[in-house]
Design a protein around this motif. Structure first.
Motif, mmCIF file in Angstrom:
data_model
loop_
_atom_site.group_PDB
_atom_site.id
_atom_site.type_symbol
_atom_site.label_atom_id
_atom_site.label_comp_id
_atom_site.label_asym_id
_atom_site.label_seq_id
_atom_site.Cartn_x
_atom_site.Cartn_y
_atom_site.Cartn_z
ATOM 1 N N LEU A 137 0.824 -1.205 0.000
ATOM 2 C CA LEU A 137 0.000 0.000 0.000
ATOM 3 C C LEU A 137 0.860 1.257 0.000
ATOM 4 O O LEU A 137 0.534 2.252 -0.651
ATOM 5 C CB LEU A 137 -0.946 -0.005 1.206
ATOM 6 N N GLN A 138 1.971 1.200 0.729
ATOM 7 C CA GLN A 138 2.900 2.337 0.713
ATOM 8 C C GLN A 138 3.466 2.541 -0.693
ATOM 9 O O GLN A 138 3.619 3.674 -1.163
ATOM 10 C CB GLN A 138 4.024 2.101 1.724
ATOM 11 N N PHE A 139 3.749 1.419 -1.357
ATOM 12 C CA PHE A 139 4.267 1.490 -2.726
ATOM 13 C C PHE A 139 3.240 2.092 -3.684
ATOM 14 O O PHE A 139 3.574 2.940 -4.515
ATOM 15 C CB PHE A 139 4.666 0.084 -3.198
ATOM 16 N N THR A 140 1.962 1.655 -3.558
ATOM 17 C CA THR A 140 0.941 2.172 -4.473
ATOM 18 C C THR A 140 0.704 3.667 -4.246
ATOM 19 O O THR A 140 0.490 4.411 -5.210
ATOM 20 C CB THR A 140 -0.387 1.413 -4.301
ATOM 21 N N HIS A 141 0.769 4.125 -3.016
ATOM 22 C CA HIS A 141 0.594 5.548 -2.744
ATOM 23 C C HIS A 141 1.779 6.360 -3.271
ATOM 24 O O HIS A 141 1.611 7.471 -3.779
ATOM 25 C CB HIS A 141 0.398 5.791 -1.241
ATOM 26 N N PHE A 142 2.982 5.801 -3.140
ATOM 27 C CA PHE A 142 4.162 6.470 -3.704
ATOM 28 C C PHE A 142 4.071 6.507 -5.224
ATOM 29 O O PHE A 142 4.383 7.522 -5.856
ATOM 30 C CB PHE A 142 5.437 5.736 -3.265
ATOM 31 N N LEU A 143 3.598 5.393 -5.810
ATOM 32 C CA LEU A 143 3.478 5.309 -7.265
ATOM 33 C C LEU A 143 2.469 6.325 -7.807
ATOM 34 O O LEU A 143 2.706 6.976 -8.825
ATOM 35 C CB LEU A 143 3.053 3.893 -7.673
ATOM 36 N N ILE A 144 1.353 6.490 -7.101
ATOM 37 C CA ILE A 144 0.344 7.446 -7.571
ATOM 38 C C ILE A 144 0.837 8.878 -7.399
ATOM 39 O O ILE A 144 0.494 9.765 -8.194
ATOM 40 C CB ILE A 144 -1.007 7.229 -6.868
ATOM 41 N N PHE A 145 1.684 9.120 -6.388
ATOM 42 C CA PHE A 145 2.293 10.443 -6.224
ATOM 43 C C PHE A 145 3.191 10.765 -7.423
ATOM 44 O O PHE A 145 3.106 11.857 -8.004
ATOM 45 C CB PHE A 145 3.102 10.495 -4.926
ATOM 46 N N ILE A 146 4.022 9.811 -7.793
ATOM 47 C CA ILE A 146 4.908 9.994 -8.960
ATOM 48 C C ILE A 146 4.079 10.198 -10.223
ATOM 49 O O ILE A 146 4.375 11.064 -11.059
ATOM 50 C CB ILE A 146 5.846 8.767 -9.134
ATOM 51 N N GLN A 147 3.020 9.406 -10.360
ATOM 52 C CA GLN A 147 2.156 9.514 -11.536
ATOM 53 C C GLN A 147 1.525 10.901 -11.634
ATOM 54 O O GLN A 147 1.516 11.521 -12.709
ATOM 55 C CB GLN A 147 1.062 8.452 -11.486
ATOM 56 N N TYR A 192 -5.615 16.926 -6.674
ATOM 57 C CA TYR A 192 -4.899 15.652 -6.580
ATOM 58 C C TYR A 192 -3.761 15.709 -5.564
ATOM 59 O O TYR A 192 -3.484 14.724 -4.876
ATOM 60 C CB TYR A 192 -4.383 15.231 -7.955
ATOM 61 N N LEU A 193 -3.114 16.858 -5.453
ATOM 62 C CA LEU A 193 -2.060 17.001 -4.447
ATOM 63 C C LEU A 193 -2.668 16.961 -3.041
ATOM 64 O O LEU A 193 -2.049 16.437 -2.106
ATOM 65 C CB LEU A 193 -1.296 18.310 -4.671
ATOM 66 N N THR A 194 -3.880 17.488 -2.904
ATOM 67 C CA THR A 194 -4.594 17.401 -1.618
ATOM 68 C C THR A 194 -4.920 15.946 -1.299
ATOM 69 O O THR A 194 -4.837 15.511 -0.143
ATOM 70 C CB THR A 194 -5.889 18.236 -1.667
ATOM 71 N N ALA A 195 -5.293 15.186 -2.339
ATOM 72 C CA ALA A 195 -5.582 13.756 -2.155
ATOM 73 C C ALA A 195 -4.338 12.999 -1.699
ATOM 74 O O ALA A 195 -4.409 12.079 -0.875
ATOM 75 C CB ALA A 195 -6.119 13.162 -3.452
ATOM 76 N N ILE A 196 -3.177 13.404 -2.238
ATOM 77 C CA ILE A 196 -1.916 12.776 -1.829
ATOM 78 C C ILE A 196 -1.622 13.093 -0.361
ATOM 79 O O ILE A 196 -1.161 12.238 0.398
ATOM 80 C CB ILE A 196 -0.767 13.258 -2.742
#
Length: 378
Positions: A137-147, A192-196
């Motif tokens: 889950l940490q990886f997916t959140h990091f991945l969506i941040f990069i995306q 989207y940055l707020t979502a992050i």
């Protein structure tokens, strides 16, 4: 009213408006069908993501369908990027290479296979309960941040280039579309940055803050969707796409320099005379959708050379070059005492503008005054 009720009410309203706008975009008669379909897809994916509070009410616990619904968020930004691409370029077509945009979505789901998708319900519950320590889950959140960062940078670069191409080749009010798209993209980027930020709090010692940020995001999404709906209903033909084969003048100059074949002074002078004679005698600027291709065809100067002449040699965008003639024509009308009763609105339409805001902006840029102030000063 408790937090759950607020979430359900706001989510229901947002879902209804999203689905209504998606239906409108798919069914409205327009030549921009591809753009409409892409934005409708963006809205539908976003609606699925928004449905989280309603989904929780009917779900018994964590499930594969619920996790898949969550990871669909990886498709939102790629679809929005393709939407902007389709809006900017008239010859946009779906290509096999666009399937690469599915990679983040596929990677995220592949990472969740071993310890979520392929395990029993008890293991799924344990996975969610201990989500703060789950590397997947940490990886997916990091991945969506990069995306999010990569795609929004790409969208802003795309809009910057498209706007410049428009200014160099067109003289219509379509430039307003790029201004509005830039504003819309900026607001989405903030959302989207707020979502992050929300996701970051989810893995912190203050997970309750994440829930309140989620309510804020839902409310903001509701206003953004309403904003787009208002714009779509009031300006169905807002966008005028450009040809993706067009090149920026800077690129043409670079190519010319490498070929050592710059137009000589005599040819440049002849082309300039033909252009000025055409603008004065034929008044093509009265056409509110004039393009550099139309001027090129009439005076028989290749688009490439004409673009260099106006945008590089004269140091003006084609947009500003044409508007200068429109403003001069407007000034002549304003100076004419026999036309003192002609309104500013009538004048702007007569000289080739079809937007009061763009006329006022161009007039002030050219004269330093607003049209009304200029008329009073005579």
């Amino acid at each position: 009213m408790d937090k759950i009720n607020v979430l359900v009410i706001v989510t229901t309203i947002s879902l209804f408006i999203s689905l209504f706008l998606a239906f409108f975009l798919v069914t409205v008669k327009t030549k921009y069908k591809t753009s409409n379909y892409l934005f409708a897809a963006f809205l539908l994916i976003n609606a699925i993501d928004l449905s989280h509070p309603l989904f929780d009410l009917i779900a018994d616990g964590p499930s594969n369908l619920g996790m898949l619904r969550t990871t669909l968020a990886f498709l939102q930004i790629p679809v929005f990027y393709l939407y902007v691409l389709s809006v900017c370029y008239a010859d946009f077509r779906f290509k096999p290479k666009y399937l690469l945009h599915l990679l983040p979505f596929l990677i995220a789901n592949a990472a969740l296979l071993p310890r979520f998708y392929l395990v029993d319900e008890a293991a799924k519950i344990d996975f969610i309960v201990n989500r703060q320590s789950r590397i997947e889950l940490q990886f997916t959140h990091f991945l969506i941040f990069i995306q999010v960062v990569v795609y929004f940078v790409a969208v802003f670069m795309l809009l910057r280039k498209a706007k410049k191409l428009y200014l160099e080749n067109y003289a219509g009010t379509g430039i307003n579309a790029y201004h509005w798209l830039f504003q819309f993209t900026s607001v989405l980027a903030i959302l989207y940055l707020t979502a992050i930020l929300k996701n970051a709090f989810k893995f912190s010692d203050y997970p309750y803050i994440s829930e309140w940020i989620r309510i804020l995001i839902l409310v903001l999404q509701l206003f953004i969707i309403c904003w787009y709906l208002f714009k779509a209903l009031n300006s169905p033909d807002l966008f005028r796409n450009i040809d993706s084969k067009l090149k920026l003048v800077a690129e043409i100059v670079s190519e010319k320099s490498s070929e050592h074949s710059m137009v000589d002074k005599k040819e440049y002078h002849e082309d300039l005379q033909k252009l000025q004679k055409y603008m004065v005698e034929e008044k093509p600027f009265l056409n509110p959708t004039l393009t550099i291709q139309e001027v090129s065809k009439y005076i028989k100067v290749p688009v490439r050379d004409l673009s260099l002449l106006i945008n590089h040699q004269l140091g003006q965008h084609f947009y500003d070059f044409v508007n200068a003639y429109r403003i001069e024509s407007a000034m002549d009308i304003l100076k004419d005492p026999t036309k003192s009763r002609v309104t500013i609105l009538e004048i702007l339409y007569e000289v080739g503008f079809n937007s009061k805001s763009s006329f006022n902006t161009a007039f002030k840029k050219h004269t330093g005054n607003t049209p009304t102030a200029y008329r009073k000063s005579l």
